[in-house]
Write a protein that holds these residues in place. Structure first.
Motif, PDB file in Angstrom:
ATOM      1  N   ALA A  58      -7.569  -4.536   8.494  1.00 39.05           N
ATOM      2  CA  ALA A  58      -7.815  -5.724   7.667  1.00 39.05           C
ATOM      3  C   ALA A  58      -7.744  -6.984   8.522  1.00 39.05           C
ATOM      4  CB  ALA A  58      -6.788  -5.791   6.536  1.00 39.05           C
ATOM      5  N   PHE A  59      -6.815  -7.002   9.467  1.00 35.46           N
ATOM      6  CA  PHE A  59      -6.712  -8.152  10.362  1.00 35.46           C
ATOM      7  C   PHE A  59      -7.965  -8.287  11.230  1.00 35.46           C
ATOM      8  CE2 PHE A  59      -5.867  -9.123  14.864  1.00 35.46           C
ATOM      9  CZ  PHE A  59      -5.679 -10.489  14.758  1.00 35.46           C
ATOM     10  N   LEU A  60      -8.481  -7.166  11.724  1.00 35.34           N
ATOM     11  CA  LEU A  60      -9.699  -7.213  12.534  1.00 35.34           C
ATOM     12  C   LEU A  60     -10.871  -7.781  11.730  1.00 35.34           C
ATOM     13  CD1 LEU A  60      -9.528  -3.839  14.511  1.00 35.34           C
ATOM     14  CD2 LEU A  60      -9.245  -6.150  15.414  1.00 35.34           C
ATOM     15  N   ALA A  61     -10.927  -7.406  10.445  1.00 39.41           N
ATOM     16  CA  ALA A  61     -11.978  -7.962   9.590  1.00 39.41           C
ATOM     17  C   ALA A  61     -11.826  -9.476   9.478  1.00 39.41           C
ATOM     18  CB  ALA A  61     -11.920  -7.316   8.204  1.00 39.41           C
ATOM     19  N   LEU A  62     -10.591  -9.962   9.317  1.00 36.40           N
ATOM     20  CA  LEU A  62     -10.337 -11.401   9.265  1.00 36.40           C
ATOM     21  C   LEU A  62     -10.674 -12.056  10.595  1.00 36.40           C
ATOM     22  CD1 LEU A  62      -9.153 -13.981   7.972  1.00 36.40           C
ATOM     23  CD2 LEU A  62      -6.890 -13.201   8.736  1.00 36.40           C
ATOM     24  N   HIS A  63     -10.315 -11.401  11.681  1.00 33.59           N
ATOM     25  CA  HIS A  63     -10.563 -11.939  13.022  1.00 33.59           C
ATOM     26  C   HIS A  63     -12.064 -12.054  13.285  1.00 33.59           C
ATOM     27  CE1 HIS A  63      -9.177 -13.139  16.933  1.00 33.59           C
ATOM     28  NE2 HIS A  63      -9.941 -12.252  17.533  1.00 33.59           N
ATOM     29  N   PHE A  64     -12.825 -11.025  12.899  1.00 33.30           N
ATOM     30  CA  PHE A  64     -14.275 -11.095  13.044  1.00 33.30           C
ATOM     31  C   PHE A  64     -14.847 -12.230  12.192  1.00 33.30           C
ATOM     32  CE2 PHE A  64     -14.674  -6.388  14.310  1.00 33.30           C
ATOM     33  CZ  PHE A  64     -14.681  -6.729  15.658  1.00 33.30           C
ATOM     34  N   TYR A  65     -14.319 -12.379  10.986  1.00 34.66           N
ATOM     35  CA  TYR A  65     -14.782 -13.437  10.100  1.00 34.66           C
ATOM     36  C   TYR A  65     -14.467 -14.817  10.676  1.00 34.66           C
ATOM     37  CZ  TYR A  65     -14.997 -16.494   6.004  1.00 34.66           C
ATOM     38  OH  TYR A  65     -15.265 -17.523   5.139  1.00 34.66           O
ATOM     39  N   ASP A  66     -13.313 -14.942  11.312  1.00 34.02           N
ATOM     40  CA  ASP A  66     -12.880 -16.227  11.860  1.00 34.02           C
ATOM     41  C   ASP A  66     -13.606 -16.608  13.146  1.00 34.02           C
ATOM     42  OD1 ASP A  66     -11.159 -17.106   9.958  1.00 34.02           O
ATOM     43  OD2 ASP A  66      -9.327 -16.428  10.945  1.00 34.02           O
ATOM     44  N   TYR A  91     -12.012 -23.980  22.565  1.00 30.32           N
ATOM     45  CA  TYR A  91     -10.617 -24.349  22.324  1.00 30.32           C
ATOM     46  C   TYR A  91     -10.472 -25.025  20.963  1.00 30.32           C
ATOM     47  CZ  TYR A  91      -6.034 -26.503  22.878  1.00 30.32           C
ATOM     48  OH  TYR A  91      -4.730 -26.884  22.697  1.00 30.32           O
ATOM     49  N   ASP A  92     -11.363 -25.939  20.639  1.00 32.03           N
ATOM     50  CA  ASP A  92     -11.299 -26.630  19.349  1.00 32.03           C
ATOM     51  C   ASP A  92     -11.458 -25.651  18.186  1.00 32.03           C
ATOM     52  OD1 ASP A  92     -10.970 -29.055  20.617  1.00 32.03           O
ATOM     53  OD2 ASP A  92     -13.112 -29.510  20.638  1.00 32.03           O
ATOM     54  N   ASP A  93     -12.345 -24.669  18.360  1.00 32.71           N
ATOM     55  CA  ASP A  93     -12.532 -23.656  17.312  1.00 32.71           C
ATOM     56  C   ASP A  93     -11.262 -22.838  17.114  1.00 32.71           C
ATOM     57  OD1 ASP A  93     -15.103 -24.497  16.978  1.00 32.71           O
ATOM     58  OD2 ASP A  93     -16.019 -22.882  18.142  1.00 32.71           O
ATOM     59  N   LEU A  94     -10.597 -22.482  18.224  1.00 35.43           N
ATOM     60  CA  LEU A  94      -9.364 -21.696  18.137  1.00 35.43           C
ATOM     61  C   LEU A  94      -8.269 -22.482  17.433  1.00 35.43           C
ATOM     62  CD1 LEU A  94      -7.657 -19.186  19.037  1.00 35.43           C
ATOM     63  CD2 LEU A  94      -7.083 -20.515  21.083  1.00 35.43           C
ATOM     64  N   VAL A  95      -8.064 -23.730  17.853  1.00 35.16           N
ATOM     65  CA  VAL A  95      -6.999 -24.550  17.274  1.00 35.16           C
ATOM     66  C   VAL A  95      -7.233 -24.780  15.784  1.00 35.16           C
ATOM     67  CG1 VAL A  95      -5.983 -26.864  17.297  1.00 35.16           C
ATOM     68  CG2 VAL A  95      -6.435 -25.678  19.455  1.00 35.16           C
ATOM     69  N   MET A  96      -8.484 -24.977  15.397  1.00 36.39           N
ATOM     70  CA  MET A  96      -8.806 -25.235  13.993  1.00 36.39           C
ATOM     71  C   MET A  96      -8.391 -24.067  13.097  1.00 36.39           C
ATOM     72  SD  MET A  96     -12.516 -26.166  12.324  1.00 36.39           S
ATOM     73  CE  MET A  96     -13.137 -24.513  12.696  1.00 36.39           C
ATOM     74  N   LYS A  97      -8.477 -22.840  13.613  1.00 34.72           N
ATOM     75  CA  LYS A  97      -8.146 -21.673  12.797  1.00 34.72           C
ATOM     76  C   LYS A  97      -6.668 -21.616  12.456  1.00 34.72           C
ATOM     77  CE  LYS A  97     -12.360 -20.273  12.917  1.00 34.72           C
ATOM     78  NZ  LYS A  97     -13.215 -20.452  11.722  1.00 34.72           N
ATOM     79  N   PHE A  98      -5.831 -22.271  13.259  1.00 34.24           N
ATOM     80  CA  PHE A  98      -4.388 -22.202  13.022  1.00 34.24           C
ATOM     81  C   PHE A  98      -3.838 -23.473  12.384  1.00 34.24           C
ATOM     82  CE2 PHE A  98      -4.959 -19.165  16.608  1.00 34.24           C
ATOM     83  CZ  PHE A  98      -4.586 -18.027  15.914  1.00 34.24           C
ATOM     84  N   GLY A 157       0.221 -17.363   8.931  1.00 29.23           N
ATOM     85  CA  GLY A 157       1.166 -16.348   8.455  1.00 29.23           C
ATOM     86  C   GLY A 157       0.544 -14.964   8.422  1.00 29.23           C
ATOM     87  N   LEU A 158      -0.726 -14.888   8.006  1.00 29.06           N
ATOM     88  CA  LEU A 158      -1.417 -13.597   7.985  1.00 29.06           C
ATOM     89  C   LEU A 158      -1.551 -13.019   9.390  1.00 29.06           C
ATOM     90  CD1 LEU A 158      -4.242 -14.286   5.367  1.00 29.06           C
ATOM     91  CD2 LEU A 158      -2.218 -12.848   5.072  1.00 29.06           C
ATOM     92  N   TYR A 159      -1.832 -13.884  10.356  1.00 31.57           N
ATOM     93  CA  TYR A 159      -1.917 -13.434  11.741  1.00 31.57           C
ATOM     94  C   TYR A 159      -0.566 -12.905  12.226  1.00 31.57           C
ATOM     95  CZ  TYR A 159      -6.672 -14.734  13.087  1.00 31.57           C
ATOM     96  OH  TYR A 159      -8.036 -14.762  13.229  1.00 31.57           O
ATOM     97  N   VAL A 160       0.503 -13.606  11.897  1.00 29.31           N
ATOM     98  CA  VAL A 160       1.835 -13.174  12.320  1.00 29.31           C
ATOM     99  C   VAL A 160       2.174 -11.812  11.723  1.00 29.31           C
ATOM    100  CG1 VAL A 160       4.309 -13.672  12.130  1.00 29.31           C
ATOM    101  CG2 VAL A 160       2.701 -15.504  12.715  1.00 29.31           C
ATOM    102  N   ILE A 161       1.930 -11.648  10.435  1.00 35.26           N
ATOM    103  CA  ILE A 161       2.205 -10.368   9.768  1.00 35.26           C
ATOM    104  C   ILE A 161       1.375  -9.256  10.383  1.00 35.26           C
ATOM    105  CG2 ILE A 161       1.972  -9.109   7.585  1.00 35.26           C
ATOM    106  CD1 ILE A 161       2.601 -11.770   6.158  1.00 35.26           C
ATOM    107  N   PHE A 163       2.303 -21.548  18.288  1.00 28.99           N
ATOM    108  CA  PHE A 163       2.194 -22.693  19.187  1.00 28.99           C
ATOM    109  C   PHE A 163       1.111 -23.649  18.695  1.00 28.99           C
ATOM    110  CE2 PHE A 163       0.048 -24.787  22.724  1.00 28.99           C
ATOM    111  CZ  PHE A 163       1.105 -25.375  23.403  1.00 28.99           C
ATOM    112  N   HIS A 164      -0.058 -23.118  18.371  1.00 26.20           N
ATOM    113  CA  HIS A 164      -1.164 -23.973  17.932  1.00 26.20           C
ATOM    114  C   HIS A 164      -0.910 -24.517  16.525  1.00 26.20           C
ATOM    115  CE1 HIS A 164      -3.582 -23.377  21.453  1.00 26.20           C
ATOM    116  NE2 HIS A 164      -3.564 -22.070  21.317  1.00 26.20           N
ATOM    117  N   TYR A 165      -0.260 -23.719  15.690  1.00 25.59           N
ATOM    118  CA  TYR A 165       0.034 -24.210  14.340  1.00 25.59           C
ATOM    119  C   TYR A 165       0.995 -25.392  14.396  1.00 25.59           C
ATOM    120  CZ  TYR A 165       2.047 -24.536   9.691  1.00 25.59           C
ATOM    121  OH  TYR A 165       2.503 -25.006   8.485  1.00 25.59           O
TER     122      TYR A 165
END
Length: 222
Positions: free
Chosen positions: A115-123, A147-154, A161-165, A216-218
């Protein structure tokens, strides 16, 4: 030969090889993401290389996608077969007496990771495809956007929280699966004990590293 291919041993061997391949990719992915904490410029350069290099895009990326799909399908097949065998072969199966919690719940930790991989692909993967093939001209690629795209996701506490879990469940999945992969391919020698320590350390450090990057980014976005 047909019987060998259909046997549980052959399936476990194939699943182990795909799992080891995914572990290598995970280390590479973590290394690139870690540079986002150290240097946005380096992260942008590495991400741009991975996103535009022909060998990576045309060869490694399809192999990676196949490896992910194959690994999880084979995991479901083996789980169903094992459950059927327990129902038929035992009057009462006491899992806790014969195996760890992690080994008994690999299917559930695997589903969370999937499920996380599906979210990661979507992101990340889907927006990357849209940017490269729909919105942008391939002649003038934007090297500084990664870099801006990565930071925006967090920016979102829910997504972070979903990423951490997800990475906690990935840790649980790796703690059993990584070392078991070597057992499935027949690795049993004087280095086995040291290898076991390495797999445990890897299974803890890499997911915690990903969690650190997300937090860190959050925090920096606050």
């Amino acid at each position: 030969m047909g019987g060998l291919i259909q046997s549980s041993t052959a399936k476990k061997f194939a699943m182990a090889l795909s799992g080891l391949f995914l572990v290598l990719f995970l280390a590479q992915h973590f290394t690139i993401n870690l540079t986002s904490v150290i240097s946005p410029e380096i992260f942008n350069e590495l991400s741009h290389f991975m996103g535009t290099n022909f060998f990576v895009q045309a060869l490694l990326q399809p192999v990676l996608i196949f490896g992910v799909v194959f690994h999880f399908i084979m995991g479901f097949v083996l789980e169903i077969k094992n459950r059927n065998a327990r129902d038929i072969g035992y009057i009462k199966f006491k899992g806790s007496a014969n195996s760890s919690w992690m080994s008994r719940n690999m299917i559930w930790s695997g589903l969370v990771v999937l499920a996380f991989l599906a979210l990661h692909f979507y992101d990340f993967w889907v927006p990357e495809l849209i940017h490269k093939y729909v919105e942008s001209s391939p002649v003038e690629p934007d090297v500084s956007r990664y870099y801006d795209d990565l930071v925006m996701k967090f920016q979102s506490p829910i997504r972070t929280g979903l990423y951490v879990i997800a990475f906690i469940f990935l840790m649980l999945h790796l703690l059993h699966g990584f070392s078991s992969s070597f057992q499935s391919i027949g690795w049993n020698n004087k280095y086995s004990k040291g290898l076991r320590r390495f797999t445990v350390a890897y299974s803890i450090i890499i997911p915690l590293g990903f969690i650190f990057i997300a937090l860190f980014h959050y925090i920096n976005n606050l």
